[in-house]
Enzyme design. Structure first.
Site: not given
Length: 930
Positions: A145, A588
């Protein structure tokens, strides 16, 4: 030196490195840089001690008066400082551990010595401890990532400084030798100063594969055998040398680098194929190096010892290979049997390596020697040598480098890592829809109910020829989806059965999403039915990421596990189901409390379903580096899992910058692996004795807290006008998107300011850079305050939960770290970047109020006066970084303002360099990004 405390020794090293950095800046930077660095550091240090609006204004004016090139150099100086602090901390932590070992004292909590000793003291028998060890699988998965901003060449230089620092501490040096060592460190700092730490080009996926390989070559091949040695020593020390406990090889490594195509258009089927071959190339190279060392070492003469009959039989069987294939003289190593055997082993391995390289380069390999069929043949040769040495009384020679190589081969095989493949569920649905649509008279798959889809998929999987396919007529997307499965089949045949780990389906919403993958695998010959019944050489791991998906996980998994076709396939592949849990997107989506609790509950549901059906189940934790993405110390995280859910196996992602901090140095890698494995051993105690159930009253309180936390999170993030504008404008998200630190785009859809469009990593990264760290704590203060009100008994209950329940303790400990890294005074400075100042100020006041509330409530529950009072080393480490983070954040605000305001494209470009460097520097200082 020995009279100093550990903290004093560390501070001395930091001061030494800082002084040497100052010397380099004085000699090799623009004239004013060192002065600016020191004045900014000292000025912002004063502001920490006492707020002074006039001084703050003066410091900002100084920053705003600097040109882009000078600012870039100032930022680079801060970045190198952080790197040197990291080296000093890592080095001193390692030396402190070695001192403890040398003193023969009981070692730290999480060490093998402390862990095994606790089991022995609790009366766990050797037989039960052996049983537990045999169930273990410890599987970190490396991912790429876009959060690792450090270049490999920079890592190499810091490694050299670490080793020189170790010499300074460990060796008795005279004055001249000491001066030489200090000069070496100075030289390496000078090299760092003249090496650009920001990548000029965005990395390709193959660059990321190389970055992942770095940790195996430089660190893990040394660390892994030592981890096993230390565990064996702890077992002997606590259970006795003749206890009969044998430590099996249970460490495995996974990777997503080159296999994770979800949202990354640059990962193609050929990328995956190349990644697999790069893994094979490296592992074979490293084995060859070690075989060369063994051949030099095992010089035993057959005139002076008698090898085992099995070993001699194998030498006889290899005679034709020695003479015909290798073209060797019969007399070479005639009386040195182990050297002869090892020479043949090297030749075979070299043949394997030559074939891998030929395939990578697209060359013909038909004329090349065959080499080993697979890793088992290689291991059998190593076992023959080991057993033969033991046979003639040389077990000590077998227990050194030879045993280490056996451990490595058992751990890494010929594949190095299990490469997981990941793709988003809609890609499979689209491919299956198209395949059905191309069949004469086939109904429209998309219009089917879930039940109808499962029936159609089961029929197609069982059919000898499910589809008539002309690949040339398919869409490019469907062709590519099918090619991925063909690559899996091809690589398994070429390298070995373990080359691919799991096929991970992100955004799994239904059982049909898993069955669609099974159908696509059927078309590549990976699953199907023959005369003997079902066969299946692919394992699928559904990934549940959102709060909604986690809450429905039991319904989806029940439907899947009760599907007769899937049951047959699962049984054929070993009867183990892996389920992946997404920390990032759930956080999130609903905030840290709701995410954490829904993940906790989801694990219990999945394990219960598997237990009811007699299946083994392994949970795969999609943790990121930061707390907002499931991060935190691995040992505590494993112990915080729900009771009776860790059945000997743990799999989790190691993302971005975490790889550097944990695995760059073999000394630290050894420690991190030990801490994780000891956590796994403790959490798996439920395999050998009945666990103590979690308290229902604690579970009920967490239900309530999670509900309140999600309510507070959604109210601010989803229901507050202008909140996403605040995020885009008051964080450096535009710079993060341009930073060359990962091959993956930062948004799923460009120019879309919705929460769903932002990837979880930039979401956390942006809030961290601007010192809000909001995803890691938002909603916790509100939830605790609302639950406890003014009821003293409720506070006492929460305090008891914190003391007694590892899950709740880990949650609030991680919250403390995130609150410590947040700085509301600095976060407020980013408001000047907002286009709507009034709206931004109103949003910030809500954030600041919730921050203060969370701070108060967490300290009350933990019974502490200040944050991280009970982890002083970490407290000092973060405080040490703040000296340089404070000026960096103010520089970033000034540079962002100039970058966004500049309309002239050429002038604007000049401000991009210091902006990107500031992001790199703050990431290095906070020691995590996304």
């Amino acid at each position: 030196m020995n009279d100093l405390t550990q903290e004093q020794t560390l501070e001395r090293d930091v001061q030494l490195f800082t002084a040497l950095l100052g010397e380099v800046l004085r000699e090799h930077s623009r004239k004013r840089v060192l002065v600016i660095v020191e004045r900014l550091r000292d000025g912002f240090m004063q502001l920490r001690e006492q707020e002074d609006a006039e001084l703050r204004d003066k410091l900002m004016k100084r920053i705003e008066g600097l040109d882009p090139q000078t600012l870039s150099e100032v930022i680079r100086a801060f970045t190198i400082y952080f790197g040197l602090v990291n080296v000093a901390e890592e080095l001193n932590a390692h030396l402190a551990r070695m001192d403890l070992i040398s003193a023969g004292e009981r070692l730290w909590m999480g060490s093998f010595d402390d862990t095994v000793r606790q089991f022995a003291e609790d009366g766990v028998s050797a037989e039960n401890f052996q049983s537990l060890l045999e169930h273990l699988v410890y599987l970190p998965v490396f991912t790429a990532h876009p959060t690792e901003s450090k270049r490999r060449t920079i890592s190499d230089t810091f490694r050299r400084i670490f080793l020189i620092g170790q010499d300074l501490h460990r060796r008795k040096l005279n004055e001249e030798e000491l001066e030489d060592k200090l000069q070496e460190i100075l030289t390496h700092i000078q090299i760092l100063w003249k090496t650009d730490e920001v990548r000029v080009h965005k990395p390709q996926v193959t660059d990321e594969v190389q970055q992942g390989l770095y940790f195996f070559r430089e660190s893990l091949f040394e660390a892994v055998p030592l981890v096993y040695r230390f565990l064996e020593k702890a077992v002997r020390r606590n259970y006795g040398a003749t206890c009969g406990i044998r430590v099996p090889s249970f460490i495995r490594f996974g990777s997503w680098i080159g296999g994770d195509r979800d949202g990354n258009p640059f990962v193609k089927p050929e990328t995956t194929e190349l990644a697999v071959r790069m893994h094979a190339e490296l592992v074979l190279e490293l084995y060859l190096e070690r075989l060369a060392g063994l051949r030099r070492m095992l010089s035993h003469s057959s005139a002076l010892c008698q090898p085992s009959p099995e070993f001699l039989d194998s030498l006889d069987a290899d005679e034709d290979y020695w003479v015909d294939t290798m073209g060797q003289r019969q007399r070479l190593f005639l009386h040195e049997p182990y050297r002869r055997k090892l020479a043949m082993m090297r030749h075979r391995l070299q043949a394997n390596l030559d074939r891998v390289r030929a395939r990578m380069e697209g060359r013909d390999y038909d004329g090349l020697p065959e080499g080993y069929c697979d890793e088992r043949d290689f291991l059998n040769d190593l076992y023959l040598i080991r057993d033969s040495l033991v046979h003639h009384g040389d077990a000590n020679a077998a227990s050194g480098p030879l045993q280490d190589l056996i451990r490595l081969a058992e751990t890494f095989g010929f594949h190095l890592v299990n490469l997981d493949i990941r793709q988003e569920s809609t890609r499979h649905t689209e491919a299956v829809t198209e395949l059905f649509a191309r069949q004469a008279g086939a109904p429209y798959y998309q219009a089917f109910t879930e039940e109808q889809r499962l029936m159609a998929l089961a029929e197609a999987i069982a059919h000898p020829h499910p589809f008539v396919i002309d690949k040339a007529t398919l869409t490019a997307e469907t062709r590519e989806t099918l090619e991925v499965f063909e690559v899996i089949a091809r690589m398994r045949a070429e390298i070995g059965q373990k080359v691919v780990g799991q096929y991970v389906i992100s955004m799994t919403h239904s059982a049909s999403h898993v069955m669609e993958v099974m159908l696509l695998a059927r078309l590549a010959g990976l699953v199907g039915k023959d005369a003997e019944g079902w066969f299946c050489s692919i394992q699928v791991s559904p990934l549940f990421e959102t709060i909604d998906d986690l809450s429905h996980i039991d319904q989806v998994m029940q439907t899947l596990l009760d599907n007769p076709t899937y049951q047959g396939l699962l049984k054929a592949s070993g009867n183990q189901q892996e389920v992946m849990l997404g920390y990032s997107d759930s956080c999130k989506d609903g905030g840290i409390l709701s995410s954490s609790w829904n993940l906790f509950e989801a694990q219990k549901k999945v394990i219960a379903l598997a237990d009811d059906r007699g299946l083994a189940c392994r949970l795969f934790h999609g943790r990121g580096g930061t707390v907002g993405r499931g991060g935190g110390p691995t040992h505590e995280a494993i112990l915080a899992q729900p009771v009776d859910t860790v059945h000997g196996q743990i799999k989790f992602t190691e993302q971005g910058e975490v790889l550097s901090y944990r695995y760059s140095n073999p000394e630290t890698a050894r420690y991190e692996l030990t801490m994780g494995i000891s956590g796994l051993i403790k959490a798996s105690r439920c395999l050998i004795e009945s666990p103590q159930e979690e308290r229902n009253d604690y579970l009920g309180i967490m239900d309530e807290l999670a509900r309140y936390g999600e309510e507070a999170y959604r109210k601010l993030v989803r229901q507050t006008d202008g909140f996403l504008d605040y995020f885009y404008e008051c964080t450096p998200l535009d710079g993060i998107a341009l930073l060359n630190i990962g091959s993956r785009p930062s948004h799923r859809k460009k120019a879309d300011r919705s929460l769903g469009s932002i990837r979880a990593i930039p979401w956390v990264f942006g809030w961290g850079q601007s010192r809000h760290t909001l995803p890691a704590w938002l909603g916790i203060g509100y939830a605790i305050e609302r639950y406890r009100g003014t009821d003293v008994e409720r506070l006492a209950k929460l305090q008891k939960m914190y003391q007694e329940w590892p899950y709740f303790r880990a949650l609030l400990s991680n919250t403390q770290m995130s609150l410590f890294k947040a700085e509301m005074r600095i976060a407020r400075e980013y408001l000047r970047l907002s286009e709507n100042q009034e709206q931004a100020a109103a949003i910030f006041s809500v954030i600041e109020e919730e921050y203060r509330r969370t701070l108060t409530q967490v300290l009350n529950v933990a019974g502490l006066r200040v944050l991280m009072e009970d982890t002083p080393d970490l407290n000092h480490s973060l405080a040490r970084r703040n000296l340089y983070l404070d000026p960096l954040n103010h520089i970033q605000v000034a540079v962002l303002a100039r970058y966004r305001a500049e309309e002239d494209e050429e002038k604007r470009e000049a401000w991009l360099d210091p902006l990107l460097r500031s992001i790199n520097a703050i990431a290095a200082g906070m020691r995590n990004t996304g």
